[in-house]
Design a protein around this motif. Structure first.
Motif, PDB file in Angstrom:
ATOM      1  N   PHE A  13      45.362  37.441  35.372  1.00  0.00           N
ATOM      2  CA  PHE A  13      45.506  38.883  35.146  1.00  0.00           C
ATOM      3  C   PHE A  13      45.423  39.655  36.462  1.00  0.00           C
ATOM      4  O   PHE A  13      46.064  40.696  36.610  1.00  0.00           O
ATOM      5  CB  PHE A  13      44.438  39.371  34.168  1.00  0.00           C
ATOM      6  N   GLY A  14      44.629  39.147  37.412  1.00  0.00           N
ATOM      7  CA  GLY A  14      44.527  39.816  38.703  1.00  0.00           C
ATOM      8  C   GLY A  14      45.843  39.805  39.456  1.00  0.00           C
ATOM      9  O   GLY A  14      46.213  40.794  40.107  1.00  0.00           O
ATOM     10  N   LEU A  46      40.577  39.145  44.689  1.00  0.00           N
ATOM     11  CA  LEU A  46      41.085  37.832  44.284  1.00  0.00           C
ATOM     12  C   LEU A  46      40.595  36.732  45.228  1.00  0.00           C
ATOM     13  O   LEU A  46      40.266  35.624  44.789  1.00  0.00           O
ATOM     14  CB  LEU A  46      42.611  37.843  44.243  1.00  0.00           C
ATOM     15  N   SER A 100      48.076  42.475  38.054  1.00  0.00           N
ATOM     16  CA  SER A 100      47.553  43.850  38.105  1.00  0.00           C
ATOM     17  C   SER A 100      48.416  44.844  38.875  1.00  0.00           C
ATOM     18  O   SER A 100      48.531  46.003  38.454  1.00  0.00           O
ATOM     19  CB  SER A 100      46.130  43.838  38.684  1.00  0.00           C
ATOM     20  N   CYS A 114      46.469  45.316  33.075  1.00  0.00           N
ATOM     21  CA  CYS A 114      45.980  44.006  33.539  1.00  0.00           C
ATOM     22  C   CYS A 114      44.794  44.165  34.480  1.00  0.00           C
ATOM     23  O   CYS A 114      43.921  43.295  34.542  1.00  0.00           O
ATOM     24  CB  CYS A 114      47.102  43.238  34.237  1.00  0.00           C
ATOM     25  N   TYR A 173      41.415  42.276  33.973  1.00  0.00           N
ATOM     26  CA  TYR A 173      40.922  41.476  35.104  1.00  0.00           C
ATOM     27  C   TYR A 173      39.472  41.812  35.421  1.00  0.00           C
ATOM     28  O   TYR A 173      38.625  40.918  35.580  1.00  0.00           O
ATOM     29  CB  TYR A 173      41.814  41.734  36.315  1.00  0.00           C
ATOM     30  N   ALA A 183      40.888  35.220  34.720  1.00  0.00           N
ATOM     31  CA  ALA A 183      40.895  36.481  35.469  1.00  0.00           C
ATOM     32  C   ALA A 183      41.889  36.430  36.630  1.00  0.00           C
ATOM     33  O   ALA A 183      42.532  37.442  36.947  1.00  0.00           O
ATOM     34  CB  ALA A 183      39.488  36.790  35.988  1.00  0.00           C
ATOM     35  N   SER A 225      36.805  44.518  42.297  1.00  0.00           N
ATOM     36  CA  SER A 225      37.799  44.607  41.220  1.00  0.00           C
ATOM     37  C   SER A 225      37.655  45.904  40.439  1.00  0.00           C
ATOM     38  O   SER A 225      38.644  46.442  39.930  1.00  0.00           O
ATOM     39  CB  SER A 225      37.675  43.406  40.279  1.00  0.00           C
TER      40      SER A 225
END
Length: 249
Positions: free
Chosen positions: A137-138, A17, A141, A147, A151, A134, A213
């Motif tokens: 969703f990150g 992230l 997660s 998710c 992501y 993204a 990721s």
């Protein structure tokens, strides 16, 4: 799953992230910069910055000391116009029409809002939109394994669009009609400026974010699978113990 494993997974996700945030910042900085192509036109005594949607000029200073000398001062402000400004576009059209008698007409052609500029901007905006989605969703997660997959896919799509944007600009800017500026007495070569390198660095950060990721998504999905596999055993544990006691008696 042990506490150390959860901490490790969280750290990997946070790194991804963080890389994504840095990538978005660099891509936005590149998008806002007018310095995608830079040319120093000596006969106009000015440095011209041609961006994707913004064009700027910086006049050179002249010193008279037993001769005339010009030098650049990067601290001087840039004077900018938007490519989509209608009044500026009309002035450019007038200059281009007088290309045979107007020494600035050759340079004015590079202030037009060409189709390839719009294509590059389109892919850049799409990349930034996917990257911002993204991020959402990150953040979710660690709580929902699905998710993490979404992501990872969104980061990959953001990376793909950023690569297309950079590649389109690179090849279009190296075409002869876009690379060289015709003055009255000379021809000047445009060099790729800091705007492209900022966005390119952001694209590299997106690549690293995608790699990390992918690792985070794999680990989070593995954790979800382990939880699903362990659940039936826990539910059957009392029945199994009761059956063993009856057999023993």
């Amino acid at each position: 799953m042990s506490t150390e494993s959860r901490v490790g997974q969280t750290i990997i996700l946070v790194v991804s992230l963080a890389l994504l945030l840095v990538a978005v910042g660099l891509n936005v900085a590149g998008l806002l910069s007018p310095s995608w192509q830079v040319v120093d036109i000596k006969e106009f005594r000015a440095e011209h910055h041609h961006g994707l949607w913004l064009d700027c000029t910086r006049a050179e200073l002249r010193m008279i000391d037993s001769g005339v000398h010009t030098y650049k001062d990067d601290s001087r402000p840039l004077h900018c116009t938007y490519k989509f400004d209608m009044s500026a576009a009309e002035e450019i059209d007038r200059n281009v029409e007088d290309i045979d008698v107007n020494s600035a007409a050759g340079e004015a052609e590079h202030h037009q809002f060409f189709g390839w500029h719009k294509v590059v901007l389109g892919f850049m905006f799409l990349s930034l939109s996917l990257a911002c989605l993204a991020l959402v969703f990150g953040i979710c997660s660690p709580y929902y394994g699905a998710c993490a997959v979404i992501y990872d896919i969104l980061v990959f799509l953001a990376l793909s669009n950023a690569v297309i944007a950079d590649g389109t600009f690179f090849f279009a800017s190296h075409r002869v009609d876009n690379r060289f500026v015709q003055g009255l007495v000379g021809t000047y070569e445009q060099k790729i400026g800091s705007g492209f390198y900022l966005h390119g660095l952001g694209t590299i950060m997106l690549l690293f974010s995608f790699i990390v990721s992918t690792v985070a998504a794999y680990q989070l999905l593995q954790k979800t699978t382990q939880r699903r596999d362990e659940l039936p055993l826990r539910e059957l544990a009392p029945l199994y113990s009761s059956h063993m006691r009856e057999t023993h008696h």
